[in-house]
Design a protein around this motif. Structure first.
Motif, PDB file in Angstrom:
ATOM      1  N   GLN A  89       0.888  -1.156   0.000  1.00  0.00           N
ATOM      2  CA  GLN A  89       0.000   0.000   0.000  1.00  0.00           C
ATOM      3  C   GLN A  89       0.931   1.211   0.000  1.00  0.00           C
ATOM      4  OE1 GLN A  89      -3.203   0.196  -0.512  1.00  0.00           O
ATOM      5  NE2 GLN A  89      -3.171   2.410  -0.339  1.00  0.00           N
ATOM      6  N   GLY A  90       1.012   1.889  -1.132  1.00  0.00           N
ATOM      7  CA  GLY A  90       2.007   2.953  -1.265  1.00  0.00           C
ATOM      8  C   GLY A  90       3.398   2.352  -1.337  1.00  0.00           C
ATOM      9  N   THR A  91       4.300   2.880  -0.540  1.00  0.00           N
ATOM     10  CA  THR A  91       5.682   2.415  -0.564  1.00  0.00           C
ATOM     11  C   THR A  91       5.937   1.249   0.373  1.00  0.00           C
ATOM     12  OG1 THR A  91       6.300   3.993   1.151  1.00  0.00           O
ATOM     13  CG2 THR A  91       6.503   4.730  -1.136  1.00  0.00           C
ATOM     14  N   GLY A  92       5.049   1.033   1.304  1.00  0.00           N
ATOM     15  CA  GLY A  92       5.298   0.022   2.319  1.00  0.00           C
ATOM     16  C   GLY A  92       4.636  -1.308   2.033  1.00  0.00           C
ATOM     17  N   ALA A  93       5.325  -2.369   2.460  1.00  0.00           N
ATOM     18  CA  ALA A  93       4.764  -3.713   2.340  1.00  0.00           C
ATOM     19  C   ALA A  93       3.772  -3.920   3.482  1.00  0.00           C
ATOM     20  CB  ALA A  93       5.870  -4.750   2.379  1.00  0.00           C
TER      21      ALA A  93
END
Lengths: 116, 118
Positions: B50-54
């Motif tokens: 979600q976005g840059t994060g896992a």
């Protein structure tokens, strides 16, 4: 845990006849249910989904699916099959009862072959 | 095109080598998913961004597998010390928002990368 079963590896039907591709699911809460189709050398394409509401869901290319909570089934149907419908069909489920970011669980797929 | 793209379409490597698989999601889609599809099976979830994060990496089979999405768009799946059992089609999908927050958001899949480990 959530799971999906597609009991038929392959379904054969003659063009113009109705088709059914079976799917049953298991979830702890209420399910979100999806059908995808995969053509050779192409990505999965979304056909339809059940979230809530009417048990009969209509989707792309004339396909529809019926959600049956008592039988935990979500069979894919089409009144009149076309040769071009021949492809691999996947049922998928997501458990609405899961918290966090759980994603889809897919069945192993059913190959639909429509003969001219 | 406006769809999800994946490169390369095919990758043949030798056992023990390192590979990178790339996914370009649909512009504006914040959610990105990696799946692995073995012969005769349905796609199996690997990791979700979600976005840059896992947000969920529970599907990664072991620590040889890693994925990044540094700018919240393109993602790279990295496999170290490849094994013959890693041979499969690796699928990427994207959607608007997360399944947790947006249950109406279906996933759009790329054509996949067929990885063959000799």
């Amino acid at each position: 845990a959530q799971s999906v079963a597609q009991p038929e590896d392959q379904v054969n039907v003659a063009e113009g006849n109705p088709l059914t591709v079976k799917c049953t699911y298991s979830v702890s809460g209420n399910p979100y249910l999806f059908w995808y189709v995969q053509y050779p050398n192409r990505g999965l394409q979304f056909l339809l989904k059940y979230i809530t509401g009417d048990n009969l869901v209509k989707g792309s290319y004339g396909f529809e699916a019926e959600f049956n909570k008592s039988q935990t089934s979500f069979h894919l149907k089409k009144p009149s099959a076309l040769v071009s419908d021949s492809a691999l069909y996947f049922c998928a489920v997501r458990d609405m009862g899961n918290s966090g970011y759980s994603t889809l669980t897919f069945g192993k797929g059913t190959m639909l072959l429509v003969s001219p | 095109g406006a769809g999800v793209s994946q490169t390369p379409s095919n990758k043949v490597t030798e056992k023990g080598k390192y590979v990178e698989l790339r996914c370009d999601p649909i512009s504006g889609h914040t959610a990105l998913y990696w799946y692995r599809q073995s012969l005769g099976q349905g796609p199996e979830f690997l990791i979700y961004f979600q976005g840059t994060g896992a947000a969920d990496d529970s599907g990664l089979p072991n620590d040889r597998f890693f994925a990044v999405r540094p700018e919240g768009s393109v993602s790279t799946l990295k496999i170290q010390r490849t094994e013959r059992g890693d041979s499969a089609v690796y699928l990427c999908a994207s959607s608007q928002g997360s399944l947790a927050g947006g249950p109406l958001n279906e996933q759009f899949f790329g054509p996949g990368t067929r990885l063959t480990v000799l």
